[in-house]
Design an enzyme around this catalytic site. Structure first.
Site, short mmCIF file in Angstrom:
data_model
loop_
_atom_site.label_atom_id
_atom_site.label_comp_id
_atom_site.label_asym_id
_atom_site.label_seq_id
_atom_site.Cartn_x
_atom_site.Cartn_y
_atom_site.Cartn_z
N SER A 1 -18.04 -8.78 14.26
CA SER A 1 -17.05 -7.76 13.89
C SER A 1 -15.79 -7.86 14.75
O SER A 1 -14.74 -7.37 14.36
CB SER A 1 -17.64 -6.35 13.99
OG SER A 1 -18.04 -6.08 15.31
N HIS B 1 -20.89 -6.60 22.09
CA HIS B 1 -20.72 -7.82 22.88
C HIS B 1 -21.65 -7.76 24.09
O HIS B 1 -21.63 -6.78 24.86
CB HIS B 1 -19.27 -7.94 23.37
CG HIS B 1 -18.27 -8.23 22.29
ND1 HIS B 1 -18.62 -8.56 21.01
CD2 HIS B 1 -16.90 -8.25 22.31
CE1 HIS B 1 -17.52 -8.77 20.29
NE2 HIS B 1 -16.47 -8.58 21.05
N CYS C 1 -11.59 -6.36 23.54
CA CYS C 1 -12.95 -5.84 23.54
C CYS C 1 -13.85 -6.54 24.56
O CYS C 1 -14.68 -5.89 25.21
CB CYS C 1 -13.56 -5.95 22.15
SG CYS C 1 -13.36 -7.55 21.35
N SER D 1 0.82 -1.22 0.00
CA SER D 1 0.00 0.00 0.00
C SER D 1 0.85 1.27 0.00
O SER D 1 0.35 2.35 -0.33
CB SER D 1 -0.90 0.02 1.24
OG SER D 1 -1.84 -1.02 1.19
N LYS E 1 -7.44 -14.13 27.66
CA LYS E 1 -7.31 -12.67 27.70
C LYS E 1 -8.22 -12.08 28.77
O LYS E 1 -7.82 -11.24 29.58
CB LYS E 1 -7.65 -12.06 26.34
CG LYS E 1 -6.58 -12.26 25.28
CD LYS E 1 -7.03 -11.68 23.93
CE LYS E 1 -6.10 -12.14 22.82
NZ LYS E 1 -6.64 -11.83 21.48
N THR F 1 -16.16 -2.57 18.63
CA THR F 1 -15.11 -1.91 17.83
C THR F 1 -14.98 -0.43 18.17
O THR F 1 -14.02 0.20 17.78
CB THR F 1 -15.32 -2.09 16.31
OG1 THR F 1 -16.52 -1.41 15.92
CG2 THR F 1 -15.42 -3.56 15.94
#
Lengths: 347, 347, 347, 347
Positions: free
Chosen positions: A180, A243, A150, A39, A206, A326
């Site tokens: 997501s 979530h 998250c 990129s 986690k 997110t």
């Protein structure tokens, strides 16, 4: 005052969320974007497969994407946000830190390192001082700050609020996580339509470790983990964003549901540009079917935590909590940490 | 030997499942169908809005539907299955019992009554003898047997298997339940697409109490509840069939995950026509993403329980379990209880 | 009589469907499986990431997977099924044909070649004789036969039935296609939940051209395309299996809906092991909401075509049709062509 | 200038959308809300089961809901919006008209009446003068204006744009409609998850007739229908909001796709508070997979039409179009008609 920021891994899903969130930010201005070699050299609008349903901010669209290397980022950048895959991040982030940059990272590498602050601004802003320890240990001038996963972010504010008043001894949490969270192509439609998947690689560990670090105490030299037992079971369901998590907690004291709701609702927010005024919103007994992902994930621009269903169990309490994975759970989490770094004078 | 059976509430969703399951049954033959007054007098094919993707069995299609009253059901019926709404069932079932019928009921009324056996044939067949107590108490010649709620049935076999070897002290369970559990029109598409709902009315209480009754001991005169603590959090997700549940258990002994898997796998089945040879199938560490509702709900004609993700926690174990909620969890549960009644000589 | 068959590309999604469909086949026996180099040398159970909800047939699980090259396939194989990606197939299939193999291929390359039969056994079995032309042109001893695209197969039987009696002049078709048509990972959940996508690369052109070839006439030397106008608009929707298609047809004659339904229902099937007795099932006015993908896709083991909603328009008729896209529309289509090759004496 | 408005049927799904859309409106002020008898007398916040994810506007929450009868609505109301079920509306709307009210109605009754304007402000504002004919015919002082069905509104702007330049002769349209079009409880989750339904009662006829009325000519005395052939096939898919439609059009002239896109893009908007500046947005060949419901339904607050996939067919063109069915397609449509009534001096 304007803070000049860059985004490492700007073309990915979280990178795109950073760009959305920074559009119109009162003090942060995007001046550098990096991505993979293929990129590099292209304007952002060509480099990114833009997937948001709002257009690329005009000035960002024309920024030339650089390689993800300190040489490709100007010296005048005050703060870098990172959302690189953890394998890449663990190689690349140290180079930026050695070059003296301040990095607020969403990548999962090094979250549990003893000298890396893992921070939610409303919960443990004092952990930021671990940066001094980090600089001593690592010998760099930069500063690395991480936000948790998250699914962890969704639950920990509620644990923190209950811990303060009543003492958390144990939490058994089961997650219902949106697709997501796995990235744009992480969950195929053949896997998840009319289905659920009781496994997200590494996620349970986690939640179990990050939670205890976030709630831990930092005495200026060393960080000790909170000694609560945290057990997590993580599931993917056919929901796009948000979530939802069911939590059973054992507490040292036994509050009534009303007292627990009050502790959650009154837990203090923080005065940062992207932070909600009230951190946790609690639905009462009159709305037992809330929070719901689609109805509640966007509260306060996706930065608030919602809770509900608070009730007693023989050992303590049970309740649900929800956050946008997110926004509050990834890009918004790093952004908030960046704002905290500015507020606390690290930038 | 042929057992002549009738279905109370034969036009509803569970009633239709009964008819599907009884098609080709080795000993049970459908000889009576009842429904509400508006359906009475019509052939079944006209009375029912048939929604299965297999056609109505030919001989059943022509049966004339009667009112849900003992007068409308022949004396030669040996066994009645009931899937009436609990409000209706609590009024109507006693009339059939007073008229001397044996009723295997899926309706939720009276499940927790002290003299009504709540039974899963593989778990607590000895509770059937409560029928004697029931007849004494109620003064009727009939016999009422209940099966538990679908979400309870999914979990209790795994608890029973672990209790036997290791002693269950506590279970924190969170469910991810399919929409069919609410009946054909129970959950609208506007409610559940891209969403999840953290509340199913009355469901948590059912799981918390029914589990302890199922695992309880019957000394021939009285039934004592199991003294484990059971805490449930129930959620609806966008899945058609199959309840997936995450369970955290505290055990008196601390088995290794391997020993726990062995206990689950080797838990004995029962020799009844509709029962699976092996009650619980366990996925090992090589398939951490199983069981999944769409892939595993139909195992053994939807009558098997699946489990997976068995692993240690500081307090015991965590794992997932799954069953088909309208087969093993509803119509199939009543059918199995009916087969048990025959096997044990009550019919 | 036993026909020894091999599968090229046996580890992919369609390859797995071939193995499922061939399990228990009356005459076909799997004796060779090929895949990419990285899989070669492994037993099939290791080489394939098996995704069906039935286990791998025991004898197939142990077959050693070979490279997709004639040298790796025994001379005693009578028939090869191919479900390779079209880019690979266009390179590899000719090698097998030059080596003398008979190949029934689902891959999209060469479908429109003038000397390659594109066949649905019930529709145009006479096109098989194009193999003679093919052998003359290409100078090989093998034989290549193709089946059309899944969306084409769903519609063409209905067009053929109407063409015979009433003369098709034009068809405007819009598809609502299931995600499985794009392969296991072809459509991500982020793309399709709460959404629809009005584009499937190359699909509209396939429907527009393949349909006219299938309905074309072969005079023994040359194949002429049917001269109807076919216009297609292809959409992806959040459905797992089963393509639903809305068709508007202009006809030379103007049949009543009843006459059209009769023509569809009475269109002859073919006597092959995997073919349904009746090719097209038509729902009448009393079931205007059928066919539906979930309810009707599995009719006759997924090999039947369903239709419904037949009604008049000023220019002709409109109706819906439906078929299982990976059974009748892919693996089952190639299998049926293989059975036709045997029946017609090409093997 | 402030226009005092009321909402008939204010507690239903469309009624709630009216309230959302009117919140902050520059000139319209809600002064009356009506509902069924059981709600009458309650404040709106109690009468409505509010389902939007924004709260009830504070001043609206306290309005006392009246019966849906002229006596219960003040004389000072300038304009009524109606979203009553058509059965109720056909009885009740005439009473309000006889009492002299101006009614902008989304209900489907009387849409095809010869003296009732069926209007999309950008398409046929001149049809408003039918009100004079209506008053003559009916002998009332009120005025009744209708907007078309949501599926019609999505397509007709594109037909109007093409008709102007190239002459529409025929349109074959297939819809992929969102579940919200059936109301909050109209489609159950058991019906639509992993499925599609090829039938929406009465919908095809609405599209076929309403389109031709909207495009028809009004000579001041009589309205003549457009003479194009319109054929519709209507399908429900598992999408929450946003109808996607595939259209095949035959045109008198044969424009290039580029000319057609230009005609669509440049079709004039209208200067009303809730109208988008540009009515139709067209995606070019570089974005062949747009418009998509989830990505494009909210463009311009859900009031814009999107189109894409414009390409040639032997008989004309094919393309897709999309609009938000409960905003541009229902409540927003009535609101816009209300704004037109004000602009044109009828209020």
């Amino acid at each position: 005052m304007t803070v000049s920021v860059g985004i490492l891994g700007a073309t990915g899903a979280v990178g795109q969320r950073f760009i959305q969130l920074l559009d119109g930010h009162p003090t942060f201005e995007i001046d550098a974007l990096t991505a993979s070699e293929s990129s590099a050299g292209k304007p952002y609008r060509e480099a990114a497969k833009w997937r948001a349903n709002t257009p690329i901010p005009r000035d960002v669209a024309e920024i030339e994407v650089g390689k993800t290397h300190p040489d490709a980022v100007g010296d005048d950048i005050d703060l870098l946000f990172s959302s690189l895959p953890s394998g890449v991040a663990s190689e690349v982030e140290p180079k930026f830190l050695e070059a003296g940059y301040v990095v607020s990272s969403n990548s999962s590498n090094d979250r549990m390192a003893e000298d890396v602050p893992l921070t939610i601004p409303e919960i443990n802003p004092d952990h930021l001082d671990l940066i001094e320890v980090q600089r001593d240990n690592r010998g760099w001038d930069g500063a690395l700050i991480k936000n948790p996963n998250c699914s962890t972010i969704t639950m920990v504010p509620t644990l923190a609020a209950l811990d303060e008043g009543f003492g958390i001894e144990r939490a058994d949490v089961t997650t219902l996580q949106a697709v997501s969270g796995a990235g744009y192509s992480g969950v195929t439609s053949m896997e998840i339509i009319d289905n659920a998947i009781p496994h997200i690689g590494g996620e349970e560990n986690k939640m179990e470790t990050e939670s205890r670090k976030l709630l831990g105490e930092f005495d200026g030299a060393e960080l000790s983990m909170h000694d609560a037992e945290v057990n997590a079971s993580c599931n993917r369901i056919p929901t796009l964003d948000g979530h939802l998590e069911s939590v059973f907690v054992d507490l040292a004291d036994d509050p009534s549901p009303a007292a627990a709701r009050e502790a959650l609702e009154s837990f203090p927010g923080i005065d940062l540009p992207s932070a909600p005024d009230q951190l946790i919103h609690v639905f009462g007994d009159d709305q037992p079917d809330r929070p719901q992902p689609r109805l509640d994930r966007n509260r306060d621009n996706g930065m608030a935590i919602s809770a509900g269903g608070v009730s007693e169990t023989p050992s303590g309490l049970k309740y649900n909590c929800l956050a946008h994975n997110t926004l509050r759970g990834a890009a918004g989490a790093s952004l908030l940490n960046g704002e905290l770094l500015v507020e606390e004078g690290w930038i």
